[in-house]
Design a protein around this motif. Structure first.
Motif, mmCIF file in Angstrom:
data_model
loop_
_atom_site.group_PDB
_atom_site.id
_atom_site.type_symbol
_atom_site.label_atom_id
_atom_site.label_comp_id
_atom_site.label_asym_id
_atom_site.label_seq_id
_atom_site.Cartn_x
_atom_site.Cartn_y
_atom_site.Cartn_z
ATOM 1 N N LEU A 293 -7.683 -3.572 11.252
ATOM 2 C CA LEU A 293 -8.603 -3.529 10.113
ATOM 3 C C LEU A 293 -8.055 -4.296 8.911
ATOM 4 N N PHE A 294 -8.967 -4.931 8.187
ATOM 5 C CA PHE A 294 -8.613 -5.610 6.947
ATOM 6 C C PHE A 294 -8.824 -4.599 5.831
ATOM 7 N N ASP A 295 -7.777 -4.341 5.054
ATOM 8 C CA ASP A 295 -7.874 -3.309 4.026
ATOM 9 C C ASP A 295 -8.758 -3.781 2.873
ATOM 10 N N PRO A 296 -9.892 -3.109 2.653
ATOM 11 C CA PRO A 296 -10.816 -3.582 1.606
ATOM 12 C C PRO A 296 -10.256 -3.402 0.188
ATOM 13 N N ASN A 297 -9.215 -2.577 0.052
ATOM 14 C CA ASN A 297 -8.639 -2.347 -1.280
ATOM 15 C C ASN A 297 -7.438 -3.238 -1.557
ATOM 16 N N ILE A 298 -7.346 -4.334 -0.823
ATOM 17 C CA ILE A 298 -6.120 -5.120 -0.854
ATOM 18 C C ILE A 298 -5.713 -5.540 -2.268
ATOM 19 N N SER A 299 -6.681 -5.988 -3.084
ATOM 20 C CA SER A 299 -6.333 -6.460 -4.434
ATOM 21 C C SER A 299 -5.850 -5.304 -5.301
ATOM 22 N N GLU A 300 -6.472 -4.141 -5.106
ATOM 23 C CA GLU A 300 -6.069 -2.961 -5.869
ATOM 24 C C GLU A 300 -4.644 -2.533 -5.465
ATOM 25 N N ILE A 301 -4.368 -2.616 -4.178
ATOM 26 C CA ILE A 301 -3.036 -2.236 -3.677
ATOM 27 C C ILE A 301 -1.956 -3.109 -4.306
ATOM 28 N N THR A 302 -2.167 -4.428 -4.286
ATOM 29 C CA THR A 302 -1.130 -5.319 -4.815
ATOM 30 C C THR A 302 -1.013 -5.165 -6.334
ATOM 31 N N ARG A 303 -2.137 -4.850 -6.995
ATOM 32 C CA ARG A 303 -2.100 -4.675 -8.453
ATOM 33 C C ARG A 303 -1.258 -3.437 -8.814
ATOM 34 N N ILE A 304 -1.454 -2.359 -8.063
ATOM 35 C CA ILE A 304 -0.705 -1.118 -8.333
ATOM 36 C C ILE A 304 0.801 -1.388 -8.226
ATOM 37 N N VAL A 305 1.189 -2.133 -7.200
ATOM 38 C CA VAL A 305 2.628 -2.402 -6.993
ATOM 39 C C VAL A 305 3.168 -3.331 -8.078
ATOM 40 N N HIS A 306 2.413 -4.356 -8.420
ATOM 41 C CA HIS A 306 2.859 -5.279 -9.483
ATOM 42 C C HIS A 306 3.005 -4.553 -10.820
ATOM 43 N N GLU A 307 2.058 -3.688 -11.118
ATOM 44 C CA GLU A 307 2.116 -2.982 -12.405
ATOM 45 C C GLU A 307 3.326 -2.073 -12.483
ATOM 46 N N ALA A 308 3.791 -1.619 -11.314
ATOM 47 C CA ALA A 308 4.990 -0.772 -11.304
ATOM 48 C C ALA A 308 6.267 -1.616 -11.296
ATOM 49 N N GLY A 309 6.117 -2.939 -11.285
ATOM 50 C CA GLY A 309 7.291 -3.814 -11.333
ATOM 51 C C GLY A 309 7.807 -4.236 -9.973
ATOM 52 N N GLY A 310 7.077 -3.893 -8.901
ATOM 53 C CA GLY A 310 7.500 -4.276 -7.550
ATOM 54 C C GLY A 310 6.847 -5.575 -7.103
ATOM 55 N N LEU A 311 7.331 -6.107 -5.998
ATOM 56 C CA LEU A 311 6.742 -7.315 -5.418
ATOM 57 C C LEU A 311 6.004 -6.939 -4.127
ATOM 58 N N ASN A 312 5.104 -7.825 -3.719
ATOM 59 C CA ASN A 312 4.300 -7.548 -2.527
ATOM 60 C C ASN A 312 4.659 -8.483 -1.380
ATOM 61 N N TYR A 313 4.965 -7.886 -0.239
ATOM 62 C CA TYR A 313 5.335 -8.638 0.968
ATOM 63 C C TYR A 313 4.207 -8.523 1.986
ATOM 64 N N TYR A 314 3.790 -9.662 2.523
ATOM 65 C CA TYR A 314 2.686 -9.683 3.488
ATOM 66 C C TYR A 314 3.210 -10.026 4.874
ATOM 67 N N ASP A 315 3.044 -9.091 5.804
ATOM 68 C CA ASP A 315 3.385 -9.382 7.193
ATOM 69 C C ASP A 315 2.220 -10.166 7.792
ATOM 70 N N GLY A 316 2.421 -11.462 7.930
ATOM 71 C CA GLY A 316 1.351 -12.339 8.412
ATOM 72 C C GLY A 316 1.520 -12.768 9.856
ATOM 73 N N ALA A 317 2.230 -11.938 10.634
ATOM 74 C CA ALA A 317 2.426 -12.272 12.053
ATOM 75 C C ALA A 317 1.088 -12.476 12.749
ATOM 76 N N ASN A 318 0.107 -11.664 12.340
ATOM 77 C CA ASN A 318 -1.215 -11.719 12.983
ATOM 78 C C ASN A 318 -2.222 -12.432 12.095
ATOM 79 N N LEU A 319 -1.900 -13.635 11.705
ATOM 80 C CA LEU A 319 -2.785 -14.382 10.805
ATOM 81 C C LEU A 319 -4.010 -14.933 11.524
ATOM 82 N N ASN A 320 -4.018 -14.788 12.846
ATOM 83 C CA ASN A 320 -5.088 -15.402 13.639
ATOM 84 C C ASN A 320 -6.481 -15.025 13.148
ATOM 85 N N ALA A 321 -6.618 -13.798 12.591
ATOM 86 C CA ALA A 321 -7.954 -13.326 12.208
ATOM 87 C C ALA A 321 -8.411 -13.878 10.861
ATOM 88 N N ILE A 322 -7.498 -14.348 10.055
ATOM 89 C CA ILE A 322 -7.888 -14.674 8.666
ATOM 90 C C ILE A 322 -7.505 -16.075 8.220
#
Ligand SMILES: *Cc1c(COP(=O)(O)O)cnc(C)c1O
Length: 477
Positions: A214-243
């Motif tokens: 499944l593609f997480d529909p809240n993806i932008s909100e998820i990354t925003r929450i982490v950035h606002e807390a001062g963290g960085l976001n890592y994307y596991d793109g092993a399965n990029l075939n779908a996108i």
């Protein structure tokens, strides 16, 4: 089938080297205690042995291979052809830049294309696998926090729908892993995420599409929450075939991403490599990248290393042959082919899911990405037939089984990923086989426990095969 030692006839003397015409030197200290025991067979028998062995293996070339989370792509022969060109195979990494301009151009072009596909600013091709890329990407995150004097950030948040390598890589990179549960729809639970971010958050590792397809529909909100807390976001793109070619991790708020060239970009995999797990990052992390980048200066390409690089994670430029294959693949499908490939992957998965879902219960009955997950929990309770039994039954229909018992958040899971190159006829035949195996299992649960019925080896002890593999011939002395 007979082993090569069993085909051998001792004393056949199949060596055809002339006897030595130089004096025998006295190297007794290095002599073998007894002669090397090589099998003695004529050439045609050796050929037959290896041909028979090759028939015992299973690959995409042999038939439908819907192994979920593995993107078993068709591997066009032209990729092997370019990777075998003497200009690529006959070079040495220590040669001077001027003498390997073509190879450097291949690396630069591949980096540029992958950066464009992922929405990143820089890449390293050095990591040799997906998990290796994850480890490298986490080192970048760690180095960045350290460079700012922020040493308190020691936690990586990992949703429970992530690939199993994610928490393992985070631990290897010296982080503490915080598990974030999924909500009932299979997406990251936002309330849980908000509760767990803080001054100790180094970052989040997200597999998207996640391991339930499944593609997480809240993806932008998820990354925003982490950035606002001062963290960085890592994307596991092993399965990029779908996108790929449709959406980009860089545009979704991710700072680091890895790709599996041995999945999405058509290098064969399984059996231990070689693979390649390039890591891309945003510009502010470029200075930490390991390895080298080929940069143009005075009309030619030069290898340059980043200033604050985290240290090499592999020798030289990584698995270069795999990079040649990925570039060949990208050039052969072209700019239009990239999103088309993704669209076909999603179409194939949804088509097969729809052909099965009236008889096979889906873990999440929504439009999927490149794969879908069946759950046979109820069937197991009612009939005793397990996901394993069904997977084994599919072998009788000439199919490689789907991934079993993964992801862990779904019980009695079968994870099915039909790649984008499969035709409608193949998918229909697969759907028929899936339905037939289920029908047969319901009619005769006892038989289902013993499938496959038509193979030479039926149910090996998988734990023993992994823990105590027999890899040496026992001469019995
Ligand atoms: C396959 C896979 C990995 C690991 O890749 P390796 O090359 O096997 O190390 C990581 N994440 C996801 C989502 C994968 O599918």
């Amino acid at each position: 089938m007979k082993l090569i030692f069993e085909r051998s006839v001792s004393g056949r003397h199949t060596d055809f080297l002339p006897s030595s015409d130089v004096p025998v030197s006295d190297l007794q200290f290095a002599e073998r205690e007894r002669p090397l025991r090589l099998p003695e067979l004529p050439e045609v028998e050796v050929d037959r042995h290896y041909t028979e062995l090759s028939h015992e293996t299973r690959g995409v070339n042999g038939g439908f291979y819907p192994l979920g989370s593995c993107t078993m792509k068709y591997n066009p022969a032209v990729l092997e052809k370019t990777a075998a060109l003497p200009g690529f195979t006959g070079v040495h990494p220590l040669q001077a830049d001027e003498s390997v301009q073509g190879c450097l151009e291949v690396m630069r072009l591949t980096e540029q294309m992958l950066a464009e596909i992922t929405g990143m600013d820089a890449m390293t091709l050095q990591p040799a696998a997906g998990a290796h890329g994850e480890f490298t990407g986490l080192l970048l995150i760690k180095a960045w926090h350290r460079s700012r004097g922020d040493t308190a950030r020691n936690k990586i948040l990992v949703p429970d729908s992530a690939h199993g390598t994610n928490p393992a890589s985070a631990a290897m990179a010296g982080f503490e892993v915080v598990n974030i549960p999924s909500d009932p729809n299979g997406y990251v639970d936002l309330a849980e995420l908000r509760q767990h971010v803080g001054a100790d958050t180094a970052g989040l590792m997200l597999t998207n599409p996640n391991t339930v397809g499944l593609f997480d529909p809240n993806i932008s909100e998820i990354t925003r929450i982490v950035h606002e807390a001062g963290g960085l976001n890592y994307y596991d793109g092993a399965n990029l075939n779908a996108i790929m070619g449709i959406v980009r991790p860089g545009d979704m708020g991710f700072d680091v991403v890895h790709l599996n060239l041995h999945k999405t970009f058509a290098t064969p995999h399984g059996g231990g490599g070689p693979g390649s797990g390039p890591v891309g990052c945003k510009a502010f992390l470029r200075d930490f990248l390991p390895g080298f980048r080929a940069e143009e200066k005075d009309g030619s390409l030069h290898r340059t290393q980043a200033q604050a690089r985290v240290g090499d994670v592999r020798s030289f430029g990584g698995n270069f042959g795999v990079v040649v294959k990925a570039l060949t693949y990208l050039l052969s499908i072209g700019r239009e082919g990239v999103p088309q490939t993704a669209a076909n992957a999603v179409l194939n998965a949804n088509y097969l899911m729809h052909r099965l879902k009236d008889v096979y219960p889906m873990a999440f009955d929504v439009t999927c990405m490149h794969e879908f997950v069946i759950t046979l929990e109820k069937m197991k309770e009612e009939t005793g037939v397990s996901a394993l039994d069904i997977a084994k039954g599919l072998i009788d229909y000439g199919m490689h089984p789907p991934t079993m018992y993964f992801p862990l958040i779904v019980h009695e899971a079968l994870m099915v990923e039909p790649t984008e190159t499969e035709t409608k006829e193949t998918l229909d035949a697969a759907a028929d086989a899936f339905r037939k195996v289920l029908e047969e299992a319901r009619a005769n649960p006892e038989e289902a426990h013993h499938r496959p019925l038509n193979t030479r080896i039926r149910r090996p002890d998988e734990v023993k095969a992994a823990r105590k593999p027999v890899i040496r011939y026992d001469f019995g002395d």
